[in-house]
Design a protein around this motif. Structure first.
Motif, PDB file in Angstrom:
ATOM      1  N   ARG A  58       0.837  -1.195   0.000  1.00  0.00           N
ATOM      2  CA  ARG A  58       0.000   0.000   0.000  1.00  0.00           C
ATOM      3  C   ARG A  58       0.875   1.249   0.000  1.00  0.00           C
ATOM      4  O   ARG A  58       1.721   1.435   0.864  1.00  0.00           O
ATOM      5  N   THR A  59       0.659   2.090  -1.004  1.00  0.00           N
ATOM      6  CA  THR A  59       1.450   3.306  -1.163  1.00  0.00           C
ATOM      7  C   THR A  59       0.538   4.451  -1.580  1.00  0.00           C
ATOM      8  O   THR A  59      -0.174   4.335  -2.595  1.00  0.00           O
ATOM      9  N   SER A  61      -2.204   5.402  -0.375  1.00  0.00           N
ATOM     10  CA  SER A  61      -3.596   4.923  -0.355  1.00  0.00           C
ATOM     11  C   SER A  61      -3.961   4.117  -1.594  1.00  0.00           C
ATOM     12  O   SER A  61      -5.149   3.913  -1.880  1.00  0.00           O
ATOM     13  N   ARG A  62      -2.977   3.662  -2.323  1.00  0.00           N
ATOM     14  CA  ARG A  62      -3.224   2.822  -3.487  1.00  0.00           C
ATOM     15  C   ARG A  62      -2.353   1.573  -3.396  1.00  0.00           C
ATOM     16  O   ARG A  62      -1.408   1.513  -2.609  1.00  0.00           O
ATOM     17  N   LEU A  63      -2.685   0.603  -4.239  1.00  0.00           N
ATOM     18  CA  LEU A  63      -1.930  -0.640  -4.236  1.00  0.00           C
ATOM     19  C   LEU A  63      -0.771  -0.545  -5.218  1.00  0.00           C
ATOM     20  O   LEU A  63      -0.978  -0.444  -6.435  1.00  0.00           O
ATOM     21  N   CYS A 247       0.781   2.175   5.465  1.00  0.00           N
ATOM     22  CA  CYS A 247       1.215   2.287   4.077  1.00  0.00           C
ATOM     23  C   CYS A 247       2.349   3.301   3.935  1.00  0.00           C
ATOM     24  O   CYS A 247       2.564   4.147   4.797  1.00  0.00           O
TER      25      CYS A 247
END
Length: 284
Positions: A58-59, A61-63, A247
């Motif tokens: 997770r980076t 708020s995205r994968l 994340c």
């Protein structure tokens, strides 16, 4: 960063701001990326056997995705926004690699045709156990036969090489025959493909049948391991970091983290379940 600053203050008695730690981390990561990672990448690409794996990270708020390539002495982690051949090409190992690649059965690895593939048997054993749990009758029995034959092969090979000799070809042939008959009959028993579950079972039996040499490469080549646990140990700490600290805030931060972990991978002493047929391996 805050916990590191607190630890430095406690150990050395000097107050350190988290922003200072972040600045040190960024500076060292940039040096590693520019000067160290090319050396690690070339060493891994020139190795005879390399373990590959990938996992989500997770980076912002995205994968994003963390790809790993490792040997007994070197680790290369790379953080990428997407998963697939583009990310593996950007990592720079597989396009230049011509040895034996140990990995799971994820299809993008097969696009590298100059590589000799060795598939992870721990993964396929888990899939076969799933068949025994979800199927009934002949299909479940054939999956159990495949499990016994595959683990039997591993025990025969391990025992023989531990004694400094080659495995007995007769007993090896018997276990290989049991495995072959199990997957062939399993594919026939699920040929109707009636339902999503049976289609999944049939795909597994067909993969074991069609990629038999890749799964059994450990039998004929002593440098090929039974499983890909070495790669899984390499990505265990990054997964733990996400679990504990959450994340990564930016992809750049994830790239710096991956570079630092490539330079300073920790050894792992965690044992692996005997059911996977594996010994304990460190990630370096």
């Amino acid at each position: 960063m805050g916990r590191t600053a607190d630890a430095l203050h406690e150990v050395f008695g000097v107050p350190v701001a988290p922003a200072t730690v972040a600045c040190w981390f960024k500076r060292s990561a940039l040096g590693i990326i520019e000067q160290v990672l090319p050396v690690i990448r070339d060493r891994i690409a020139a190795a005879a056997v390399v373990h590959f794996d990938e996992t989500g990270m997770r980076t912002n708020s995205r994968l994003a995705w963390l790809h790993s390539a490792s040997t007994a002495t070197d680790v290369l982690l790379s953080a990428r926004p997407k998963r697939g051949t583009a990310a593996m090409d950007a990592a720079g190992v597989l396009p230049a690699f011509a040895g034996i690649a140990v990995h799971d059965a994820w299809a993008p690895y097969d696009t590298y045709t100059d590589v000799t593939h060795a598939l992870c048997n721990a993964h396929v054993l888990r899939e076969l156990v799933y068949v025994t749990d979800t199927a009934t009758g002949e299909v479940a029995d054939l999956a159990a036969q495949a499990i016994n034959a595959l683990t039997g092969l591993w025990h025969l090979v391990t025992a023989a090489r531990g004694e400094g000799r080659e495995p007995d070809p007769v007993t090896i042939g018997e276990q290989q025959h049991l495995l072959r008959s199990a997957v062939v009959l399993g594919a026939q028993a699920t040929a109707a493909r009636s339902g999503k579950l049976q289609r999944k079972h049939r795909a597994l039996f067909l993969r074991l049948q069609n990629r038999r040499d890749d799964y059994l490469r450990f039998v004929t080549d002593p440098q090929v391991p039974f499983d890909n646990n070495a790669a899984e140990q390499t990505i265990r700490m990054p997964k733990l970091r996400i679990k504990v600290s959450g994340c990564m805030r930016t992809l750049t931060g994830a790239e710096h983290f991956a570079a630092t972990r490539s330079y300073t991978p920790a050894r792992s002493s965690r044992s692996v379940r005997p059911a996977c047929g594996s010994d304990v391996r460190s990630c370096r």
